[in-house]
Write a protein that holds these residues in place. Structure first.
Motif, PDB file in Angstrom:
ATOM      1  N   SER A 167       0.818  -1.220   0.000  1.00 33.58           N
ATOM      2  CA  SER A 167       0.000   0.000   0.000  1.00 33.58           C
ATOM      3  C   SER A 167       0.850   1.267   0.000  1.00 33.58           C
ATOM      4  N   TRP A 168       2.133   1.131   0.237  1.00 36.40           N
ATOM      5  CA  TRP A 168       2.993   2.311   0.384  1.00 36.40           C
ATOM      6  C   TRP A 168       3.187   3.061  -0.931  1.00 36.40           C
ATOM      7  N   ASP A 169       3.087   4.412  -0.826  1.00 39.98           N
ATOM      8  CA  ASP A 169       3.535   5.270  -1.919  1.00 39.98           C
ATOM      9  C   ASP A 169       4.752   6.054  -1.421  1.00 39.98           C
ATOM     10  N   TRP A 170       5.245   6.970  -2.244  1.00 37.88           N
ATOM     11  CA  TRP A 170       6.481   7.685  -1.890  1.00 37.88           C
ATOM     12  C   TRP A 170       6.317   8.519  -0.624  1.00 37.88           C
ATOM     13  N   ILE A 205      13.285   6.521 -11.279  1.00 38.00           N
ATOM     14  CA  ILE A 205      13.018   7.048 -12.626  1.00 38.00           C
ATOM     15  C   ILE A 205      11.841   6.317 -13.257  1.00 38.00           C
ATOM     16  N   LEU A 206      11.884   4.989 -13.224  1.00 40.67           N
ATOM     17  CA  LEU A 206      10.820   4.194 -13.835  1.00 40.67           C
ATOM     18  C   LEU A 206       9.494   4.376 -13.099  1.00 40.67           C
ATOM     19  N   ALA A 207       9.540   4.453 -11.767  1.00 40.36           N
ATOM     20  CA  ALA A 207       8.310   4.613 -10.983  1.00 40.36           C
ATOM     21  C   ALA A 207       7.658   5.975 -11.228  1.00 40.36           C
ATOM     22  N   ALA A 208       8.460   6.969 -11.614  1.00 43.43           N
ATOM     23  CA  ALA A 208       7.921   8.293 -11.949  1.00 43.43           C
ATOM     24  C   ALA A 208       7.472   8.368 -13.405  1.00 43.43           C
ATOM     25  N   ASP A 209       7.510   7.222 -14.082  1.00 46.43           N
ATOM     26  CA  ASP A 209       7.112   7.101 -15.488  1.00 46.43           C
ATOM     27  C   ASP A 209       8.119   7.739 -16.438  1.00 46.43           C
ATOM     28  N   GLY A 210       9.375   7.801 -15.998  1.00 42.46           N
ATOM     29  CA  GLY A 210      10.443   8.249 -16.877  1.00 42.46           C
ATOM     30  C   GLY A 210      11.138   7.072 -17.521  1.00 42.46           C
ATOM     31  N   TYR A 211      12.261   7.344 -18.195  1.00 38.27           N
ATOM     32  CA  TYR A 211      13.029   6.271 -18.810  1.00 38.27           C
ATOM     33  C   TYR A 211      14.494   6.682 -18.913  1.00 38.27           C
ATOM     34  N   ILE A 212      15.362   5.706 -18.971  1.00 42.22           N
ATOM     35  CA  ILE A 212      16.799   5.964 -19.044  1.00 42.22           C
ATOM     36  C   ILE A 212      17.244   6.060 -20.492  1.00 42.22           C
ATOM     37  N   ILE A 213      16.789   5.131 -21.313  1.00 41.74           N
ATOM     38  CA  ILE A 213      17.102   5.118 -22.737  1.00 41.74           C
ATOM     39  C   ILE A 213      15.863   4.639 -23.482  1.00 41.74           C
ATOM     40  N   SER A 214      15.627   5.185 -24.678  1.00 41.79           N
ATOM     41  CA  SER A 214      14.447   4.804 -25.444  1.00 41.79           C
ATOM     42  C   SER A 214      14.520   3.338 -25.865  1.00 41.79           C
ATOM     43  N   ILE A 295       5.379   5.716  -7.073  1.00 40.74           N
ATOM     44  CA  ILE A 295       5.420   7.167  -7.275  1.00 40.74           C
ATOM     45  C   ILE A 295       4.225   7.493  -8.170  1.00 40.74           C
ATOM     46  N   LYS A 296       4.369   7.289  -9.475  1.00 42.47           N
ATOM     47  CA  LYS A 296       3.193   7.314 -10.359  1.00 42.47           C
ATOM     48  C   LYS A 296       2.729   5.896 -10.645  1.00 42.47           C
ATOM     49  N   LYS A 297       3.636   4.960 -10.456  1.00 42.07           N
ATOM     50  CA  LYS A 297       3.353   3.537 -10.604  1.00 42.07           C
ATOM     51  C   LYS A 297       4.417   2.781  -9.817  1.00 42.07           C
ATOM     52  N   ARG A 298       4.238   1.482  -9.696  1.00 44.75           N
ATOM     53  CA  ARG A 298       5.279   0.654  -9.094  1.00 44.75           C
ATOM     54  C   ARG A 298       6.074   0.022 -10.228  1.00 44.75           C
ATOM     55  N   SER A 299       7.383   0.171 -10.191  1.00 46.56           N
ATOM     56  CA  SER A 299       8.210  -0.382 -11.256  1.00 46.56           C
ATOM     57  C   SER A 299       9.613  -0.622 -10.728  1.00 46.56           C
ATOM     58  N   ASN A 300      10.379  -1.379 -11.492  1.00 49.64           N
ATOM     59  CA  ASN A 300      11.777  -1.599 -11.144  1.00 49.64           C
ATOM     60  C   ASN A 300      12.512  -2.212 -12.319  1.00 49.64           C
ATOM     61  N   LEU A 364       9.562 -11.587  -6.421  1.00 50.85           N
ATOM     62  CA  LEU A 364       8.779 -12.183  -7.500  1.00 50.85           C
ATOM     63  C   LEU A 364       7.657 -11.237  -7.916  1.00 50.85           C
ATOM     64  N   ASP A 365       7.063 -10.557  -6.947  1.00 49.97           N
ATOM     65  CA  ASP A 365       6.015  -9.583  -7.269  1.00 49.97           C
ATOM     66  C   ASP A 365       6.585  -8.419  -8.074  1.00 49.97           C
ATOM     67  N   MET A 366       7.804  -8.000  -7.756  1.00 47.37           N
ATOM     68  CA  MET A 366       8.425  -6.907  -8.504  1.00 47.37           C
ATOM     69  C   MET A 366       8.750  -7.318  -9.938  1.00 47.37           C
ATOM     70  N   ALA A 367       8.923  -8.603 -10.177  1.00 48.48           N
ATOM     71  CA  ALA A 367       9.162  -9.070 -11.550  1.00 48.48           C
ATOM     72  C   ALA A 367       7.949  -8.820 -12.436  1.00 48.48           C
ATOM     73  N   GLU A 368       6.760  -8.783 -11.816  1.00 51.92           N
ATOM     74  CA  GLU A 368       5.541  -8.562 -12.571  1.00 51.92           C
ATOM     75  C   GLU A 368       5.404  -7.117 -13.047  1.00 51.92           C
ATOM     76  N   VAL A 369       6.164  -6.208 -12.452  1.00 55.86           N
ATOM     77  CA  VAL A 369       6.096  -4.789 -12.851  1.00 55.86           C
ATOM     78  C   VAL A 369       7.492  -4.308 -13.245  1.00 55.86           C
ATOM     79  N   SER A 370       8.221  -5.160 -13.898  1.00 51.67           N
ATOM     80  CA  SER A 370       9.618  -4.862 -14.216  1.00 51.67           C
ATOM     81  C   SER A 370       9.796  -4.338 -15.634  1.00 51.67           C
ATOM     82  N   GLU A 371      10.907  -3.645 -15.822  1.00 51.00           N
ATOM     83  CA  GLU A 371      11.313  -3.178 -17.144  1.00 51.00           C
ATOM     84  C   GLU A 371      12.779  -3.566 -17.351  1.00 51.00           C
ATOM     85  N   PRO A 372      13.164  -3.850 -18.608  1.00 47.47           N
ATOM     86  CA  PRO A 372      14.519  -4.357 -18.845  1.00 47.47           C
ATOM     87  C   PRO A 372      15.605  -3.381 -18.407  1.00 47.47           C
ATOM     88  N   TYR A 373      16.702  -3.930 -17.944  1.00 46.35           N
ATOM     89  CA  TYR A 373      17.875  -3.128 -17.634  1.00 46.35           C
ATOM     90  C   TYR A 373      18.260  -2.321 -18.885  1.00 46.35           C
TER      91      TYR A 373
END
Length: 418
Positions: A167-170, A205-214, A295-300, A364-373
């Motif tokens: 339930s935690w947000d930032w 960065i990802l949780a704020a809906d940003g990105y490192i590289i396109s 933040i805006k979403k959960r991601s990692n 394992l739960d974080m794998a469900e909301v993951s984005e590639p390195y």
């Protein structure tokens, strides 16, 4: 008499041919040797178990294990590649993948996947995507790491706070960190360190809906307001909220050591820290892990190793059979029992049960909301630029906006040259 002897000779030749055929049929295909390169000696016994299991169904494919320490591994591979002598199958990681794929050193496995009608749905999308280049797949995932919020239960109990949960947000994180910070005894609510980008600011960065590289690996994300916001929130833990040790403090005594001694109540950290936290008596008894706050979403970021096939291998059929097995459900179960998170969905329960005092389900739960390195052909070049300039922001020499502007400009120049 001559005709009779000729007739007998013909019969003998036919019988010998038949015997030869029978012997080949009994042993299967001709013997094939596959060289398999890896860098972690801690996994050596497990890899031997995998080879033994593989050979039960593939007795004619001999697997030769080649161990090279990580600090020498890619130097050795580079030399082997220039000489056309890469191992048939070898471990690959995200930061080096594109360099090898873009230089035609790796064999695409899409056709093999299609021909065998192989189901890739058990692997996390973020992990499969890590080993895809120009719409081609070059590896099946072996294992993975995700990121969680590690926390000190003893310090939370003393402060009368509920433990972190889904339930935690930032804002919840900042509020708890403020309650847990005690300047008098130099105890901090969280450690906002940046020495490991994968475990730290990449995730905000990802949780704020940003990105490192396109996704097409041609553009930097450091001019995106969301990216800057994600970095700023992490930076504010030191410079605005004052709930983290300073950058200088964490360069003198690293954040993990502070956490292990009870001087830091929370930290972002990866699943690869589990063995260390299990081995430390204090953390083994007093800490646990939860999913990251939103933040805006959960991601990692998700990262894991892939098994790749050299494009110049002379044993591609055998190499594919081995790669396919290494990422199978059976192989994944063996890995899980050895303490490594397997990439194959549904086989991780043994891994979770091996350390019941930590809530490993969070990873394992974080794998469900993951984005590639994030990677490109020359990952190390722009990764150094990011790290150097964010270090200046963390030290107060630049603002986050100024650091991001410099990173974006220099990163774009590197990507344009690729």
């Amino acid at each position: 008499m001559k005709k009779y002897l000729l007739f007998i000779s013909l019969i003998v030749m036919v019988m010998l041919a038949a015997c030869s055929s029978d012997e080949e049929g009994a042993s299967g295909d001709e013997e094939t040797t596959i060289k398999y390169a890896y860098w972690d000696k801690n996994q050596e016994d497990m890899l031997k178990d995998l080879v033994e299991e593989f050979n039960k169904d593939n007795p004619t494919i001999e697997i030769t294990l080649e161990l090279t320490p990580y600090d020498q591994y890619f130097t050795k591979l580079d030399a082997a590649a220039s000489g056309g002598g890469l191992p048939d199958v070898f471990w690959m990681n995200g930061p080096n993948f594109v360099k090898y794929a873009s230089n035609d050193m790796l064999e695409s496995i899409d056709e093999s996947i299609s021909e065998d009608d192989l189901d890739t749905s058990p692997y996390p999308d973020g992990l499969l995507g890590l080993y895809q280049y120009e719409d081609k797949t070059y590896a099946l995932p072996k294992d993975y790491d995700t990121i969680g919020l590690w926390y000190n239960k003893e310090l939370f109990d003393e402060a009368g706070l509920d433990y972190p949960d889904e339930s935690w947000d930032w804002e919840d994180l900042v509020s708890a960190a403020e309650s847990l910070t005690n300047p008098e005894d130099e105890t901090y609510g969280i450690a906002a360190f940046i020495q490991d980008s994968q475990a730290t600011y990449f995730n905000t960065i990802l949780a704020a809906d940003g990105y490192i590289i396109s996704k097409d690996k041609t553009q930097s994300g450091f001019d995106d307001p969301n990216t800057i916001e994600g970095i700023q929130k992490y930076h504010d833990l030191i410079h605005k909220h004052e709930v983290s040790p300073t950058h200088v403090q964490m360069e003198t005594t690293n954040a993990t050591s502070m956490f292990e001694s009870g001087k830091v109540a929370m930290m972002f950290q990866a699943s690869y820290m589990i063995p260390q936290f299990k081995a430390n008596e204090y953390t083994n008894e007093n800490v646990d892990v939860a999913v990251l706050p939103t933040i805006k979403k959960r991601s990692n970021v998700i990262h894991g190793l892939g098994n790749v096939i050299a494009s110049n291998s002379e044993n591609k059929d055998g190499a594919w059979e081995f790669v396919k097995f290494l990422s199978s459900e059976k192989a994944a179960t063996i890995q899980a029992e050895a303490g490594i998170i397997p990439a194959y969905e549904g086989t991780q329960q043994s891994w979770v049960e091996a350390t019941p005092n930590f809530n490993l389900q969070a990873f394992l739960d974080m794998a469900e909301v993951s984005e590639p390195y994030p990677v490109s052909k020359d990952t190390s070049k722009w990764a150094t630029i990011i790290q150097d300039n964010l270090a200046k922001a963390w030290a107060g020499q630049l603002t986050v906006e100024e650091a991001s502007e410099i990173i974006n400009k220099e990163m774009e120049e590197i990507l344009a040259s690729e």
